[in-house]
Each structure stands twice: as structure tokens, then as C-alpha cells.
Design a protein around this motif. Sequence first.
Motif, PDB file in Angstrom:
ATOM      1  N   GLY A  60      44.444  36.802  16.763  1.00 18.13           N
ATOM      2  CA  GLY A  60      44.558  35.737  17.754  1.00 18.13           C
ATOM      3  C   GLY A  60      45.271  36.154  19.022  1.00 18.13           C
ATOM      4  N   LYS A  61      45.833  37.374  19.038  1.00 14.64           N
ATOM      5  CA  LYS A  61      46.543  37.853  20.225  1.00 14.64           C
ATOM      6  C   LYS A  61      45.600  38.661  21.108  1.00 14.64           C
ATOM      7  CE  LYS A  61      50.461  36.466  18.358  1.00 14.64           C
ATOM      8  NZ  LYS A  61      51.187  35.295  18.834  1.00 14.64           N
ATOM      9  N   ARG A  62      45.536  38.314  22.360  1.00 13.72           N
ATOM     10  CA  ARG A  62      44.703  39.048  23.304  1.00 13.72           C
ATOM     11  C   ARG A  62      45.534  39.444  24.520  1.00 13.72           C
ATOM     12  NH1 ARG A  62      41.242  35.314  21.019  1.00 13.72           N
ATOM     13  NH2 ARG A  62      39.284  36.170  20.245  1.00 13.72           N
ATOM     14  N   LEU A  63      45.292  40.636  24.975  1.00  8.66           N
ATOM     15  CA  LEU A  63      45.968  41.151  26.161  1.00  8.66           C
ATOM     16  C   LEU A  63      44.988  41.159  27.318  1.00  8.66           C
ATOM     17  CD1 LEU A  63      48.319  42.601  27.587  1.00  8.66           C
ATOM     18  CD2 LEU A  63      47.385  44.744  26.726  1.00  8.66           C
ATOM     19  N   ARG A  64      45.381  40.554  28.413  1.00  9.53           N
ATOM     20  CA  ARG A  64      44.544  40.549  29.605  1.00  9.53           C
ATOM     21  C   ARG A  64      45.239  41.355  30.692  1.00  9.53           C
ATOM     22  NH1 ARG A  64      44.045  35.844  26.834  1.00  9.53           N
ATOM     23  NH2 ARG A  64      41.965  34.918  26.679  1.00  9.53           N
ATOM     24  N   GLY A  65      44.518  42.274  31.279  1.00 11.40           N
ATOM     25  CA  GLY A  65      45.132  43.118  32.295  1.00 11.40           C
ATOM     26  C   GLY A  65      44.108  43.795  33.166  1.00 11.40           C
ATOM     27  N   ARG A  66      44.600  44.747  33.948  1.00  6.91           N
ATOM     28  CA  ARG A  66      43.765  45.504  34.869  1.00  6.91           C
ATOM     29  C   ARG A  66      44.121  46.977  34.735  1.00  6.91           C
ATOM     30  NH1 ARG A  66      45.672  43.677  39.227  1.00  6.91           N
ATOM     31  NH2 ARG A  66      44.094  42.164  39.897  1.00  6.91           N
ATOM     32  N   LEU A  67      43.102  47.825  34.737  1.00  6.06           N
ATOM     33  CA  LEU A  67      43.344  49.263  34.681  1.00  6.06           C
ATOM     34  C   LEU A  67      43.744  49.783  36.051  1.00  6.06           C
ATOM     35  CD1 LEU A  67      40.510  50.742  32.428  1.00  6.06           C
ATOM     36  CD2 LEU A  67      42.975  50.831  32.013  1.00  6.06           C
TER      37      LEU A  67
ATOM     38  N   LYS B 111      47.761  47.370  33.085  1.00  2.00           N
ATOM     39  CA  LYS B 111      48.900  46.560  33.502  1.00  2.00           C
ATOM     40  C   LYS B 111      48.551  45.085  33.412  1.00  2.00           C
ATOM     41  CE  LYS B 111      51.148  49.934  36.504  1.00  2.00           C
ATOM     42  NZ  LYS B 111      51.785  50.153  37.821  1.00  2.00           N
ATOM     43  N   PRO B 112      49.575  44.233  33.238  1.00  2.00           N
ATOM     44  CA  PRO B 112      49.299  42.794  33.171  1.00  2.00           C
ATOM     45  C   PRO B 112      48.531  42.319  34.392  1.00  2.00           C
ATOM     46  CG  PRO B 112      51.571  43.245  32.537  1.00  2.00           C
ATOM     47  CD  PRO B 112      51.016  44.530  33.069  1.00  2.00           C
ATOM     48  N   TYR B 113      47.666  41.339  34.187  1.00  2.00           N
ATOM     49  CA  TYR B 113      46.878  40.822  35.304  1.00  2.00           C
ATOM     50  C   TYR B 113      47.779  40.009  36.228  1.00  2.00           C
ATOM     51  CZ  TYR B 113      42.536  40.051  37.699  1.00  2.00           C
ATOM     52  OH  TYR B 113      41.540  40.085  38.637  1.00  2.00           O
ATOM     53  N   ASP B 114      47.286  39.731  37.418  1.00  2.00           N
ATOM     54  CA  ASP B 114      48.073  39.034  38.433  1.00  2.00           C
ATOM     55  C   ASP B 114      48.512  37.653  37.955  1.00  2.00           C
ATOM     56  OD1 ASP B 114      47.632  41.177  40.071  1.00  2.00           O
ATOM     57  OD2 ASP B 114      46.017  40.228  41.209  1.00  2.00           O
ATOM     58  N   THR B 115      49.679  37.230  38.410  1.00  2.00           N
ATOM     59  CA  THR B 115      50.151  35.873  38.157  1.00  2.00           C
ATOM     60  C   THR B 115      49.408  34.894  39.077  1.00  2.00           C
ATOM     61  OG1 THR B 115      51.879  36.011  39.829  1.00  2.00           O
ATOM     62  CG2 THR B 115      52.451  36.720  37.574  1.00  2.00           C
ATOM     63  N   ALA B 116      49.577  33.614  38.801  1.00  2.00           N
ATOM     64  CA  ALA B 116      48.964  32.592  39.649  1.00  2.00           C
ATOM     65  C   ALA B 116      49.455  32.709  41.089  1.00  2.00           C
ATOM     66  CB  ALA B 116      49.264  31.204  39.085  1.00  2.00           C
ATOM     67  N   GLU B 117      50.723  33.013  41.268  1.00  2.00           N
ATOM     68  CA  GLU B 117      51.263  33.141  42.621  1.00  2.00           C
ATOM     69  C   GLU B 117      50.554  34.254  43.377  1.00  2.00           C
ATOM     70  OE1 GLU B 117      55.569  33.699  44.889  1.00  2.00           O
ATOM     71  OE2 GLU B 117      55.338  34.340  42.808  1.00  2.00           O
TER      72      GLU B 117
ATOM     73  N   ASN C 261      44.465  34.297  32.802  1.00  2.00           N
ATOM     74  CA  ASN C 261      45.016  35.561  33.273  1.00  2.00           C
ATOM     75  C   ASN C 261      46.012  36.220  32.328  1.00  2.00           C
ATOM     76  OD1 ASN C 261      47.107  33.717  33.659  1.00  2.00           O
ATOM     77  ND2 ASN C 261      47.732  34.554  35.639  1.00  2.00           N
ATOM     78  N   GLY C 262      46.312  35.598  31.197  1.00  2.00           N
ATOM     79  CA  GLY C 262      47.176  36.244  30.212  1.00  2.00           C
ATOM     80  C   GLY C 262      48.641  35.927  30.332  1.00  2.00           C
ATOM     81  N   HIS C 263      49.028  35.163  31.350  1.00  2.00           N
ATOM     82  CA  HIS C 263      50.426  34.783  31.506  1.00  2.00           C
ATOM     83  C   HIS C 263      50.668  33.425  30.854  1.00  2.00           C
ATOM     84  CE1 HIS C 263      51.734  38.015  34.254  1.00  2.00           C
ATOM     85  NE2 HIS C 263      50.453  38.013  34.623  1.00  2.00           N
TER      86      HIS C 263
END
Length: 384
Positions: free
Chosen positions: A158-165, A171-177, A225-227
Motif C-alpha cells: 500500500g506504500k507508493r513513492l512518487r518522485g522525479r528522476l 527525488k520527492p516530487y514537487d510540493t503544491a507550493e 504528488n506523494g506529499h
Amino acid sequence: MTHSLRRLAGTLAALALLAGCNGSDEDKRPAPHAIATYTPATWKDLPAVSDADLVAGFVAWRQGCEKLARNPVWAATCDAAQAVPTDPQPVRGFLQERLQVYGLRSAQDQANGLITGYYEPVYRGSLTQTAEASVPVYGIPEDMIVVDLAEVYPELKGKRLRGRLEGRVLKPYDTAEAIGREGVKAPVLAWLTDPMDLQFLQIQGSGRVQLEDGRQLRLGYADQNGHPYRPIGRWLIEQGELTQDQVSMGAIHAWAQAHPQRVPELLASNPSYVFFSARPDSNEGPRGSLNVPLTAGYSVAIDRKVIPLGSLLWLSTTRPDGSPVVRPVGAQDTGGAITGEVRADLFWGTGPEAGELAGNMKQQGQIWMLWPKGQPLPDVPKVP
């Protein structure tokens, strides 16, 4: 998953847990299955329900059987449910013959919990950017990678990591800000007129965009976005702008209109960001996590670590005006803010009237789970 991503998943497992994994507050607290309890009860323990609510709730739940047919726990019950006439007597007979009643209780042995509401909003917008409609609604980003950590570590199911290479580093994907400030590499599905409309659209998880030519574009949740989700109402309380009793969608929107210069600060307090996909327009409700149409008043979002998706529940709560709401409901959706042992979010339908009702729902209530007789309960051990 590619070989390189398998290696990255292992090294970033800890990062995933810190970053929120599947983008919800669920991952910031002890696993609910360690603290929830199911208490055996009888049909006589349930509060009385009207014939109309009984049948409507049963029909709403039965829609989910198309997704439960392969589940060995529900297969036989769902198969038999298809032949039940939509009349009160046969529905009652079927439920009592097939299902056992269990009350949900918290770790503190409390039967009462929080019942909130949500809806499908309709916001003004455009398919092209205009001077008035300049707030983008994004689809799934082209550069976002989703890693299912359970493929490497089964204990992280159930754990998924969302990010960008970036090079060979995920690395973690961008925050909403950051997304709001810099944009994102993603298709723009529509443009809204108010940044608060986008925030509420993301909170609800689905909605419609009212176009100038009279058509409506229907949008549904596609990814995140994973946050972790952080309620913007909590930020207003921490800032001393609203009290806990005052927080509602209407109050938040009124505050934003009175303080437009602080809206970016408000939105930045919630790092979670939801991406959407266009859905076919229809008269049915939006599709929840079970991928069946939600039924206004009879579908709920739940914490699936406590209540299995697709379950039939018996809900007892009130509307904001105090009038009772007692009925069977289908557990057909989930949400990042829906966490806890005795917790549900009741879907109220589409449009402003449903939004008014949903926005004011912060009620106490009880939940019973109706579970197929002879089937093992979900893996939720009782509190010692």
C-alpha cells in the motif's frame, strides 16, 4: 518496475515513509489495524432505519458487487444479492440471513467517531486560458514516477513513492507550493477562475467545470504528488484566524475572499497536490476508489486500513441541523484526510446544495460493519 527503479526503491524506502508514500496522513500515524476493534453485535442493536433508506443503501452497496465478485469473502454474498428484489422485506431478509453485525470501536473503546461529508463541486472555467480563467487543472505529470514499494518490500504493502528522476537519483516530487509557483510538465485539462476552487476540487477529489457554452467537463482523481495532505483549516486555526468550531468550507472561502493577499500562504500550508483526468459526462455519480459510481447519501469514503473497500456499513449520525441520518451505506471511496477507526465521509451529491451540506458536516456518529457470515474478519486484531 525497471531494474534501476528496483534499486532506487530499496535505497529510498525510508524517504518514502518520510515523504508520505501514498500522499495521505494515514502514513503519519500508527497503523490503524493495530488499534481498531470489531465488536460482535446483533441486528437488534442497530438503530431503526426507514424502508426507503434501507432499500436505497442496499442498492448503492450492490453496485460495488461488480468489483467484489472476485473477492472470496464477498463472492457468494454478492452473487446472491443480484437476485434480491428491491423491496424492504426481501432486502431485510437477505441482510439478516447473510451478514453478521460488528460494531466499530476505537482504541479507547469509544463507539462514537467523526462523520464528515464531501460532494462533487461545479466550478466556472474554460478549456483555454483567459484573463479570467487562469488557474490550471493539471493531468498526470509526464515526469512523475510512481514506485510500488511492496514489489521490493512486501511489508510496505500500500506504500507508493512518487518522485522525479534527476540523473540516477529519485527525488520527492514537487510540493503544491512549488507546482503553484513554477507549474509542472503536465497537460492542462481546464482553467478555473479562482485558486480556492482548485484547492476545494483537490480536497473533494472530483468535480465538474462549467464551460461558457453550457457544457460541463467532468474531472476525476488520477494521482497525487506523494506529499501528505494537511488541512488548510488547520493552518487557519494555527494562525488564529478561525477557531476549530468555525472551520467549514464556507468559512474558509469567506476568509480567502477577505484576505486575497494571503491565499498563496494558505495554499502553501498543504503540500499535497492532486492531478486529474477527464471523465465521460453522465448523470451517474463520480467514481470513487472502488471504481463504481458514488450514490448521493449512500456512499462513504473510509480508512481502508480499518474498513475493507466495498464493505456494507450501517451508519448512524445526523445532518448539521441535527436531523437523524440512519441507513446502510457502501464503503466505496477513500481519502487522504479520512483516517481513524470510527470515521466516514458521506458523499452528498453534486452542486452547491450538496456542497453546503457537505461543508457543514462535522458530526458524531456510529458505524457498524455488516460482514458475510462464516468469513474471517479483516486482519484487524483487537486491542489487548
